[in-house]
Write an enzyme that holds these catalytic residues in place. Structure first.
Site, PDB file in Angstrom:
ATOM      1  N   ARG A   1     -44.521  -2.573   0.151  1.00 17.56           N
ATOM      2  CA  ARG A   1     -45.293  -1.374  -0.143  1.00 17.56           C
ATOM      3  C   ARG A   1     -44.883  -0.952  -1.544  1.00 17.56           C
ATOM      4  O   ARG A   1     -43.985  -0.132  -1.714  1.00 17.56           O
ATOM      5  CB  ARG A   1     -45.024  -0.253   0.863  1.00 17.56           C
ATOM      6  CG  ARG A   1     -45.846  -0.334   2.137  1.00 17.56           C
ATOM      7  CD  ARG A   1     -47.313  -0.297   1.863  1.00 17.56           C
ATOM      8  NE  ARG A   1     -48.140  -0.302   3.058  1.00 17.56           N
ATOM      9  CZ  ARG A   1     -49.340  -0.898   3.112  1.00 17.56           C
ATOM     10  NH1 ARG A   1     -49.823  -1.551   2.094  1.00 17.56           N
ATOM     11  NH2 ARG A   1     -50.066  -0.820   4.203  1.00 17.56           N
TER      12      ARG A   1
ATOM     13  N   ASP B   1     -55.868  12.717   8.654  1.00 17.34           N
ATOM     14  CA  ASP B   1     -55.558  11.322   8.992  1.00 17.34           C
ATOM     15  C   ASP B   1     -54.447  11.411  10.033  1.00 17.34           C
ATOM     16  O   ASP B   1     -53.280  11.583   9.710  1.00 17.34           O
ATOM     17  CB  ASP B   1     -55.112  10.545   7.744  1.00 17.34           C
ATOM     18  CG  ASP B   1     -54.795   9.084   8.073  1.00 17.34           C
ATOM     19  OD1 ASP B   1     -54.591   8.762   9.271  1.00 17.34           O
ATOM     20  OD2 ASP B   1     -54.736   8.260   7.144  1.00 17.34           O
TER      21      ASP B   1
ATOM     22  N   LYS C   1     -51.633   2.839  16.161  1.00 15.95           N
ATOM     23  CA  LYS C   1     -50.287   3.317  15.859  1.00 15.95           C
ATOM     24  C   LYS C   1     -49.821   4.222  17.002  1.00 15.95           C
ATOM     25  O   LYS C   1     -49.494   3.741  18.076  1.00 15.95           O
ATOM     26  CB  LYS C   1     -50.278   4.060  14.519  1.00 15.95           C
ATOM     27  CG  LYS C   1     -50.344   3.233  13.229  1.00 15.95           C
ATOM     28  CD  LYS C   1     -51.491   2.323  13.046  1.00 15.95           C
ATOM     29  CE  LYS C   1     -51.607   1.673  11.697  1.00 15.95           C
ATOM     30  NZ  LYS C   1     -52.446   2.305  10.724  1.00 15.95           N
TER      31      LYS C   1
ATOM     32  N   PHE D   1     -53.478   6.339   1.126  1.00 17.40           N
ATOM     33  CA  PHE D   1     -53.268   5.186   1.990  1.00 17.40           C
ATOM     34  C   PHE D   1     -54.285   4.138   1.542  1.00 17.40           C
ATOM     35  O   PHE D   1     -55.390   4.466   1.126  1.00 17.40           O
ATOM     36  CB  PHE D   1     -53.419   5.515   3.484  1.00 17.40           C
ATOM     37  CG  PHE D   1     -53.102   4.310   4.327  1.00 17.40           C
ATOM     38  CD1 PHE D   1     -51.795   3.887   4.466  1.00 17.40           C
ATOM     39  CD2 PHE D   1     -54.112   3.543   4.900  1.00 17.40           C
ATOM     40  CE1 PHE D   1     -51.490   2.725   5.171  1.00 17.40           C
ATOM     41  CE2 PHE D   1     -53.812   2.382   5.607  1.00 17.40           C
ATOM     42  CZ  PHE D   1     -52.495   1.978   5.739  1.00 17.40           C
ATOM     43  N   THR D   2     -53.904   2.863   1.649  1.00 16.83           N
ATOM     44  CA  THR D   2     -54.699   1.772   1.063  1.00 16.83           C
ATOM     45  C   THR D   2     -56.171   1.808   1.489  1.00 16.83           C
ATOM     46  O   THR D   2     -57.063   1.916   0.641  1.00 16.83           O
ATOM     47  CB  THR D   2     -54.084   0.426   1.467  1.00 16.83           C
ATOM     48  OG1 THR D   2     -53.958   0.380   2.890  1.00 16.83           O
ATOM     49  CG2 THR D   2     -52.692   0.254   0.853  1.00 16.83           C
TER      50      THR D   2
ATOM     51  N   PHE E   1     -52.876  -6.929  -1.308  1.00 20.19           N
ATOM     52  CA  PHE E   1     -51.604  -7.236  -0.646  1.00 20.19           C
ATOM     53  C   PHE E   1     -51.784  -8.092   0.601  1.00 20.19           C
ATOM     54  O   PHE E   1     -50.880  -8.830   0.977  1.00 20.19           O
ATOM     55  CB  PHE E   1     -50.851  -5.941  -0.290  1.00 20.19           C
ATOM     56  CG  PHE E   1     -51.608  -5.017   0.628  1.00 20.19           C
ATOM     57  CD1 PHE E   1     -52.541  -4.129   0.116  1.00 20.19           C
ATOM     58  CD2 PHE E   1     -51.399  -5.040   1.990  1.00 20.19           C
ATOM     59  CE1 PHE E   1     -53.261  -3.293   0.953  1.00 20.19           C
ATOM     60  CE2 PHE E   1     -52.104  -4.197   2.843  1.00 20.19           C
ATOM     61  CZ  PHE E   1     -53.041  -3.324   2.314  1.00 20.19           C
TER      62      PHE E   1
ATOM     63  N   TYR F   1     -73.306  -1.204  28.202  1.00 18.73           N
ATOM     64  CA  TYR F   1     -73.566  -1.044  26.765  1.00 18.73           C
ATOM     65  C   TYR F   1     -73.554   0.433  26.380  1.00 18.73           C
ATOM     66  O   TYR F   1     -72.998   0.810  25.356  1.00 18.73           O
ATOM     67  CB  TYR F   1     -74.919  -1.668  26.386  1.00 18.73           C
ATOM     68  CG  TYR F   1     -75.108  -1.713  24.885  1.00 18.73           C
ATOM     69  CD1 TYR F   1     -74.686  -2.815  24.147  1.00 18.73           C
ATOM     70  CD2 TYR F   1     -75.665  -0.630  24.194  1.00 18.73           C
ATOM     71  CE1 TYR F   1     -74.819  -2.847  22.768  1.00 18.73           C
ATOM     72  CE2 TYR F   1     -75.800  -0.649  22.810  1.00 18.73           C
ATOM     73  CZ  TYR F   1     -75.378  -1.767  22.105  1.00 18.73           C
ATOM     74  OH  TYR F   1     -75.505  -1.789  20.741  1.00 18.73           O
TER      75      TYR F   1
HETATM   76  C1  LIG Z   1     -53.205   2.122   9.591  1.00 19.74           C
HETATM   77  C2  LIG Z   1     -53.614   3.336   8.864  1.00 19.74           C
HETATM   78  C3  LIG Z   1     -54.958   3.584   8.552  1.00 19.74           C
HETATM   79  C4  LIG Z   1     -56.066   2.570   8.798  1.00 19.74           C
HETATM   80  O1  LIG Z   1     -56.217   2.237  10.111  1.00 19.74           O
HETATM   81  P1  LIG Z   1     -56.591   0.759  10.649  1.00 19.74           P
HETATM   82  O2  LIG Z   1     -56.599   0.928  12.126  1.00 19.74           O
HETATM   83  O3  LIG Z   1     -55.558  -0.185  10.148  1.00 19.74           O
HETATM   84  O4  LIG Z   1     -57.945   0.425  10.102  1.00 19.74           O
HETATM   85  C5  LIG Z   1     -55.252   4.776   7.923  1.00 19.74           C
HETATM   86  N1  LIG Z   1     -54.286   5.663   7.606  1.00 19.74           N
HETATM   87  C6  LIG Z   1     -53.000   5.450   7.872  1.00 19.74           C
HETATM   88  C7  LIG Z   1     -51.977   6.460   7.491  1.00 19.74           C
HETATM   89  C8  LIG Z   1     -52.609   4.273   8.504  1.00 19.74           C
HETATM   90  O5  LIG Z   1     -51.303   4.051   8.735  1.00 19.74           O
END
Ligand SMILES: *Cc1c(COP(=O)(O)O)cnc(C)c1O
Length: 460
Positions: A384, A217, A260, A126-127, A451, A74
């Site tokens: 998008r 980011d 990613k 970004f969303t 979306f 843990y």
């Molecule tokens: C995917 C993404 C996020 C959010 O990350 P999650 O792992 O999906 O929560 C933030 N910023 C960018 C540019 C992304 O592509």
């Protein structure tokens, strides 16, 4: 580091996963059930899945071996320390807090740094990032260069920040209302477009002048580094690892979706240099994610992440990854498909406004085009455009973004060149029959990030 030979996958295939084939008639039924939203299709109904590059990478044999070394304690798991070492070594940030994925990090950071009435400038929204800023009481302001909103501009660094727009934010609201500047590498919503090192240095100087933090980011930082290596003067002899480290050194804190660039199926983190911010965040993470040495991840996930970070900055990996995306883009471009140019790093973005000029934006042209590509071949893409852009929080009206795109996102190390050829053939045949596409009507709209779950019906 300029290559003279063709890229090829720097790996061979050790295990295969069969794909599901279906008929056009079956797919039309599946689409109807899914409300014409590709997010609501079942994975089994999909042939080639280009919905997203998020969490869809193929892990290496080393990462899988690392999974077996999970220390599922843990507290104080050994794998956390491996991950912390990798973040320090490859990204240079002093402190790291694991989170279940990128948005977990965005949530914690936004809640700590943003006060009601604050303004957060960023190189395009970004969303999830923008939503967390808004939920914390902040307002997002787009400070990306104008070229980023123009799909035909072939400017190489469309992720750059327009310093005059940034200056206007500070002049209008005052530096004390700007908790941080958010800089993304590469800019997802602009079509996977990179920021240049020169521009990032200018943003750094601006931030220093006003005493504002820069939050990075860093979801696709290695891909951005490759574009700097290939296209920015003075970087052709620098390794991807060196460029990544330099980018990070120009920023103060970072949110990472490790799903990613970092080649894992789940995971993320929040990183920073400031010990006080670290202390606040490590307290907050226990409320929402888990203890600060696991943050919602299993030990084995952190091990795979530690290994994935190292693999992500290898020259041959990144060259083949972006090479495959460019290959698909080139095939579509040669066939006359309207695309966002230059072709980005994680996917090819079709310009639905030019593909379907007869469909008005409030009939969701990109959503309709994604549905049509799926019906044609079983290739799953995503919207998008206006659906992703959501509504204006004050007026309740749709946000009408300049860019109305269908994204063909390429998972890392998953598909072959022949798959890319099949995808290109399908897009071309939909293009040839584009006159019959009418657009869609939204029949269910969720409150947040619509979306993902909105449902549609074809306009007759
Ligand atoms: C995917 C993404 C996020 C959010 O990350 P999650 O792992 O999906 O929560 C933030 N910023 C960018 C540019 C992304 O592509």
């Amino acid at each position: 580091m300029k290559a003279t030979r063709s890229w090829a996958e720097p790996y061979k295939i050790k295990m295969v996963e069969p794909l599901f084939m279906s008929t056009q008639e079956q797919r039309e039924g599946y689409l109807k059930e899914a409300g014409y939203n590709t997010f609501l299709l079942r994975s089994k109904q999909v042939y080639i899945d280009l919905l997203t590059d998020s969490g869809t990478s193929a892990m290496s044999d080393r990462q899988w071996a690392g999974m077996m070394m999970g220390d599922e304690a843990y507290a104080g798991s050994e794998n956390f320390y491996h991950m912390e070492d990798a973040v320090r070594r490859y990204y240079g940030y002093k402190h790291v807090i694991p989170t279940h994925q990128g948005r977990g990090a965005e949530h914690i950071l936004s809640q700590i740094l943003i006060n009601k009435g604050d303004v957060v400038p960023g190189n395009m929204y970004f969303t999830t990032t923008r939503l967390h800023q808004e939920l914390a009481g902040g307002k997002f302001v787009d400070v990306i260069i104008d070229e980023a909103h123009d799909p035909v501009s072939e400017y190489k660094f469309k992720g750059n920040c327009d310093i005059q727009k940034l200056q206007r934010v500070v002049d209008t609201y005052g530096a004390e209302r700007v908790p941080y500047i958010c800089m993304a590498t590469t800019v997802n919503m602009a079509g996977g477009q990179p920021i240049s090192m020169e521009n990032l240095k200018t943003v750094r100087a601006f931030a220093d002048k006003y005493g504002i933090m820069i939050v990075h980011d860093m979801t696709r930082v290695a891909e951005n580094a490759f574009m700097i290596q290939q296209h920015e003067a003075g970087y052709s002899d620098r390794s991807i690892a060196e460029i990544v480290l330099e980018i990070c050194s120009l920023t103060d804190a970072a949110t990472m979706s490790a799903k990613k660039d970092a080649l894992v199926n789940i995971g993320g983190f929040l990183a920073m240099n400031d010990p006080e911010l670290y202390q606040k965040a490590s307290n907050m993470v226990v409320v929402y994610e888990g203890l600060h040495t696991y943050g919602g991840l299993a030990g084995r996930d952190m091990e795979a992440l530690a290994i994935g970070i190292g693999e992500s900055v290898q020259q041959e990996h990144i060259r083949a990854r972006i090479g495959q995306v460019q290959h698909l883009g080139q095939m579509l471009r040669e066939a006359g498909i309207p695309l966002v140019l230059p072709i980005g790093t994680h996917g090819v973005f079709i310009d639905a406004k030019r593909f379907l000029p007869h469909v008005p934006q409030d009939a969701f042209p990109a959503q309709a085009l994604a549905a049509e590509i799926y019906a044609d071949s079983g290739v799953r893409t995503m919207e998008r455009g206006i659906v992703s852009a959501g509504r204006n929080l004050e007026t309740g009206a749709h946000n009408f973004p300049e860019l109305e795109l269908v994204r063909l996102t390429i998972p890392r190390r998953v598909y072959t060149q022949a798959h890319m050829e099949v995808v290109a053939e399908s897009v071309v045949s939909v293009f040839e029959a584009r006159d019959k596409i009418r657009g869609l009507k939204m029949i269910y709209e969720p409150t947040y990030l619509r979306f993902f779950q909105a449902r549609f019906e074809p306009i007759q």
